[in-house]
Design a protein around this motif. Sequence first.
Motif, PDB file in Angstrom:
ATOM      1  N   LEU A  41      -3.136   1.113  -8.132  1.00  0.00           N
ATOM      2  CA  LEU A  41      -2.802   0.396  -6.906  1.00  0.00           C
ATOM      3  C   LEU A  41      -1.287   0.276  -6.765  1.00  0.00           C
ATOM      4  O   LEU A  41      -0.722   0.575  -5.704  1.00  0.00           O
ATOM      5  CB  LEU A  41      -3.461  -0.990  -6.933  1.00  0.00           C
ATOM      6  N   VAL A  42      -0.627  -0.122  -7.864  1.00  0.00           N
ATOM      7  CA  VAL A  42       0.828  -0.272  -7.806  1.00  0.00           C
ATOM      8  C   VAL A  42       1.494   1.085  -7.560  1.00  0.00           C
ATOM      9  O   VAL A  42       2.411   1.205  -6.749  1.00  0.00           O
ATOM     10  CB  VAL A  42       1.356  -0.923  -9.101  1.00  0.00           C
ATOM     11  N   GLU A  43       0.981   2.128  -8.235  1.00  0.00           N
ATOM     12  CA  GLU A  43       1.531   3.463  -8.038  1.00  0.00           C
ATOM     13  C   GLU A  43       1.408   3.884  -6.570  1.00  0.00           C
ATOM     14  O   GLU A  43       2.342   4.430  -5.984  1.00  0.00           O
ATOM     15  CB  GLU A  43       0.790   4.463  -8.935  1.00  0.00           C
ATOM     16  N   ALA A  44       0.246   3.573  -5.974  1.00  0.00           N
ATOM     17  CA  ALA A  44       0.021   3.934  -4.570  1.00  0.00           C
ATOM     18  C   ALA A  44       0.988   3.191  -3.667  1.00  0.00           C
ATOM     19  O   ALA A  44       1.521   3.753  -2.707  1.00  0.00           O
ATOM     20  CB  ALA A  44      -1.424   3.630  -4.185  1.00  0.00           C
ATOM     21  N   ILE A  45       1.235   1.920  -3.981  1.00  0.00           N
ATOM     22  CA  ILE A  45       2.149   1.132  -3.146  1.00  0.00           C
ATOM     23  C   ILE A  45       3.567   1.694  -3.250  1.00  0.00           C
ATOM     24  O   ILE A  45       4.266   1.844  -2.245  1.00  0.00           O
ATOM     25  CB  ILE A  45       2.103  -0.364  -3.563  1.00  0.00           C
ATOM     26  N   ILE A  46       3.978   2.047  -4.471  1.00  0.00           N
ATOM     27  CA  ILE A  46       5.307   2.653  -4.648  1.00  0.00           C
ATOM     28  C   ILE A  46       5.400   3.942  -3.825  1.00  0.00           C
ATOM     29  O   ILE A  46       6.399   4.199  -3.158  1.00  0.00           O
ATOM     30  CB  ILE A  46       5.557   2.957  -6.144  1.00  0.00           C
ATOM     31  N   LEU A  47       4.331   4.728  -3.867  1.00  0.00           N
ATOM     32  CA  LEU A  47       4.316   5.984  -3.112  1.00  0.00           C
ATOM     33  C   LEU A  47       4.464   5.721  -1.620  1.00  0.00           C
ATOM     34  O   LEU A  47       5.206   6.399  -0.909  1.00  0.00           O
ATOM     35  CB  LEU A  47       3.014   6.748  -3.408  1.00  0.00           C
ATOM     36  N   MET A  48       3.761   4.688  -1.133  1.00  0.00           N
ATOM     37  CA  MET A  48       3.810   4.401   0.304  1.00  0.00           C
ATOM     38  C   MET A  48       5.173   3.857   0.714  1.00  0.00           C
ATOM     39  O   MET A  48       5.676   4.162   1.783  1.00  0.00           O
ATOM     40  CB  MET A  48       2.710   3.398   0.673  1.00  0.00           C
ATOM     41  N   VAL A  49       5.774   3.035  -0.155  1.00  0.00           N
ATOM     42  CA  VAL A  49       7.048   2.407   0.210  1.00  0.00           C
ATOM     43  C   VAL A  49       8.204   3.405   0.096  1.00  0.00           C
ATOM     44  O   VAL A  49       9.049   3.492   0.986  1.00  0.00           O
ATOM     45  CB  VAL A  49       7.317   1.177  -0.682  1.00  0.00           C
ATOM     46  N   ASN A  72      15.408  11.724 -12.707  1.00  0.00           N
ATOM     47  CA  ASN A  72      15.005  11.486 -11.335  1.00  0.00           C
ATOM     48  C   ASN A  72      13.852  10.503 -11.296  1.00  0.00           C
ATOM     49  O   ASN A  72      13.075  10.399 -12.241  1.00  0.00           O
ATOM     50  CB  ASN A  72      14.568  12.791 -10.690  1.00  0.00           C
ATOM     51  N   LEU A  73      13.746   9.790 -10.179  1.00  0.00           N
ATOM     52  CA  LEU A  73      12.645   8.843 -10.025  1.00  0.00           C
ATOM     53  C   LEU A  73      11.543   9.495  -9.205  1.00  0.00           C
ATOM     54  O   LEU A  73      11.803  10.065  -8.141  1.00  0.00           O
ATOM     55  CB  LEU A  73      13.110   7.598  -9.278  1.00  0.00           C
ATOM     56  N   GLU A  74      10.318   9.366  -9.700  1.00  0.00           N
ATOM     57  CA  GLU A  74       9.167   9.838  -8.947  1.00  0.00           C
ATOM     58  C   GLU A  74       8.068   8.813  -9.080  1.00  0.00           C
ATOM     59  O   GLU A  74       7.965   8.161 -10.123  1.00  0.00           O
ATOM     60  CB  GLU A  74       8.669  11.167  -9.517  1.00  0.00           C
ATOM     61  N   HIS A  75       7.223   8.714  -8.068  1.00  0.00           N
ATOM     62  CA  HIS A  75       6.162   7.715  -8.154  1.00  0.00           C
ATOM     63  C   HIS A  75       5.185   8.051  -9.271  1.00  0.00           C
ATOM     64  O   HIS A  75       4.489   7.193  -9.779  1.00  0.00           O
ATOM     65  CB  HIS A  75       5.423   7.606  -6.820  1.00  0.00           C
ATOM     66  N   ASP A 104       2.201  11.938   2.805  1.00  0.00           N
ATOM     67  CA  ASP A 104       2.297  11.269   1.501  1.00  0.00           C
ATOM     68  C   ASP A 104       1.902   9.803   1.608  1.00  0.00           C
ATOM     69  O   ASP A 104       1.424   9.198   0.655  1.00  0.00           O
ATOM     70  CB  ASP A 104       3.668  11.446   0.823  1.00  0.00           C
ATOM     71  N   ILE A 105       2.079   9.230   2.794  1.00  0.00           N
ATOM     72  CA  ILE A 105       1.617   7.852   2.993  1.00  0.00           C
ATOM     73  C   ILE A 105       0.088   7.833   2.956  1.00  0.00           C
ATOM     74  O   ILE A 105      -0.530   6.949   2.356  1.00  0.00           O
ATOM     75  CB  ILE A 105       2.105   7.302   4.341  1.00  0.00           C
ATOM     76  N   VAL A 106      -0.536   8.821   3.597  1.00  0.00           N
ATOM     77  CA  VAL A 106      -2.006   8.893   3.584  1.00  0.00           C
ATOM     78  C   VAL A 106      -2.498   9.008   2.135  1.00  0.00           C
ATOM     79  O   VAL A 106      -3.443   8.332   1.736  1.00  0.00           O
ATOM     80  CB  VAL A 106      -2.510  10.081   4.424  1.00  0.00           C
ATOM     81  N   GLY A 107      -1.822   9.861   1.345  1.00  0.00           N
ATOM     82  CA  GLY A 107      -2.193  10.003  -0.059  1.00  0.00           C
ATOM     83  C   GLY A 107      -2.124   8.663  -0.783  1.00  0.00           C
ATOM     84  O   GLY A 107      -3.024   8.296  -1.523  1.00  0.00           O
ATOM     85  N   GLY A 108      -1.054   7.932  -0.529  1.00  0.00           N
ATOM     86  CA  GLY A 108      -0.883   6.620  -1.146  1.00  0.00           C
ATOM     87  C   GLY A 108      -1.964   5.648  -0.704  1.00  0.00           C
ATOM     88  O   GLY A 108      -2.539   4.928  -1.513  1.00  0.00           O
ATOM     89  N   MET A 109      -2.275   5.647   0.608  1.00  0.00           N
ATOM     90  CA  MET A 109      -3.283   4.711   1.109  1.00  0.00           C
ATOM     91  C   MET A 109      -4.666   5.029   0.544  1.00  0.00           C
ATOM     92  O   MET A 109      -5.434   4.139   0.198  1.00  0.00           O
ATOM     93  CB  MET A 109      -3.322   4.773   2.640  1.00  0.00           C
TER      94      MET A 109
END
Lengths: 294, 304
Positions: A107-115, A213-216, B259-264
């Motif tokens: 869940l946290v990884e997904a949020i980082i990816l979205m943000v 480098n930073l990656e989600h 990538d937002i869709v992937g995250g969601m």
Amino acid sequence: MDILPQLIMNGLIAGSVYALMAAGFSLMYGLQRFMNVAHGATYLVGAFAAYACARLAGMPLALSFAIAVLVATGLGVAINQLVYVPLQRQKEKDRALLLASFGVFLLVEAIILMVFGADVKSFGLPVRKGMDVLGAVVTPVQLVIILAAPLVFLGLWLFLYRTRTGTALRAAADNEAIARTMGVNVRAMTTLTTALGSALAGVAGILVALEQNLEHSMGLPAVLKGLTAAIIGGIGNVPAAILGGYLLGLAENLGIWYLPSGYKDAIAFVILILFLLVRPQGFFGTRRREEAGG
Amino acid sequence: MIEQYLLHLFIIACVYAILAMSLNLAVGFTGLLNLGHVAFYAIGAYTSALLAVGLGVPFWGGMLAGGCMAALFGYLLSFPTVRLKGDYLVLGTLGFTIIVEAVLKNWASLTRGPLGIAGIPKPRLLGLSLSPLPAYALLALAAALLTYWLLSLVVASPFGRTLKAIRDDEVAAGALGKDTFRAKAKALALSAFLAGVAGALYAHYITFIDPSSFSITETILIFSMVLVGGTASLLGSVAGAALLVLLPEPLRFLPIPSDIVGGMRQAIYALLLVLVILKRPQGLLGEDTLRDAWARARRRRKGA
């Protein structure tokens, strides 16, 4: 140039980060008694919080790092209170805790990816020429990593072995029931270890963010390496886990002497499976029957 | 157009249903927390795809070979891991997934590495091509039904009862003379075989595979399906697979970057996983729900 000093130096750099992760795991395992995969979430958040403060908000580096460690600590404690504490009451709590920690991590990884998006980010510190240290080329940032980790461990040791709270914490990890009868507040100690462990993960995240480098997606490998290091050393024993971290870093980097570098990540798990088979209590651990295989 | 899309979802749901049901045999019925399931799926997919592309082996042979290869690895994996318990087993099987992923990425002369394998042929049956979507959907449905049928026979058999006994109390099962090690190894091999078949089914449908289709995240997705549906419930696994395949689909139609869709998508199933563990640990259709409901009803009648 001889390549061995460089490989050893690279091993120490990677090992510093693994040791920080493993120390946090080990601390928390002592009281929580499960492998908290969400440890990788605090690491990830530490790295991205430092990046956001320093690069996006333009704060000074020192302030950014302080904020990042605080955010990571807060996240770790929040996860413990919101998810792990309620789960303690469940019938099959071992399985539930482990899988819930996986869920929280994702869940946290997904949020980082979205943000922050999926593109690779860099701290963008000015590139400085490497220095020659004992026959290996080391950049200033790498030197900071190599030196910062032992300082953190020294502080941790002083706290655990030289303060009353540290003693109480070790007592609670050693034998919860007895510690409780001696007046130790085990619940508070659990919160405290979660905070400490998460702070260590946050520091690890920041150090990695400075150099790479930073990656989600960087959280999961870090968790797995940290766990592997903790098991190699002996889970539940903090100094042993730290040594395990350095051993793992060295083993990986010396291993690619023989193997294609793409297999670097797999080396850790071959070592892990060997340890699980032959010495599940780790190098320095003592065997507990109920935890290891029967 | 819309039919094509729905059929596509149906096929994907069938593949995941097979994966979830077979994982449930290990997790729910035998009590083995296996996080290596996706590696078996990958082994089945790669075996079948390489046989088809490299040697022209027809789909049916490739699928069988893929299943057998996965079963072999499942059996081999059982030696180092089934003696382990709890967290250690999880870590050992997770390590297996990562090792397999590294081999797929790096053994380029065999697997073509990160480039993946393209042009995997669609299967044929009695001279007819199964490439139209409705035909493939029927094939996927048949495979899922067969899996369901086979696994319900297995779990109701004496062997299935042995597995459940091992799950509930391994020492007692051993004391009653059951060879618990061999039973667990067999369960893992069968579970792996079915995952390998699912891999072949997926590879010949999508016609392109690469290591990224078989990552650790995928393992957790399959695990979530089992948990959300309910451990030790085959129907639960089917429901869990359908739910987790369909739930994030509406996101596809929102005007947001990919990538937002992937995250969601990941956030949705991670959140669902955590919520189910917290609020309904037995899953939607877990084994003990009926018993619980019965007990609740009885309590209520007594109270009245």
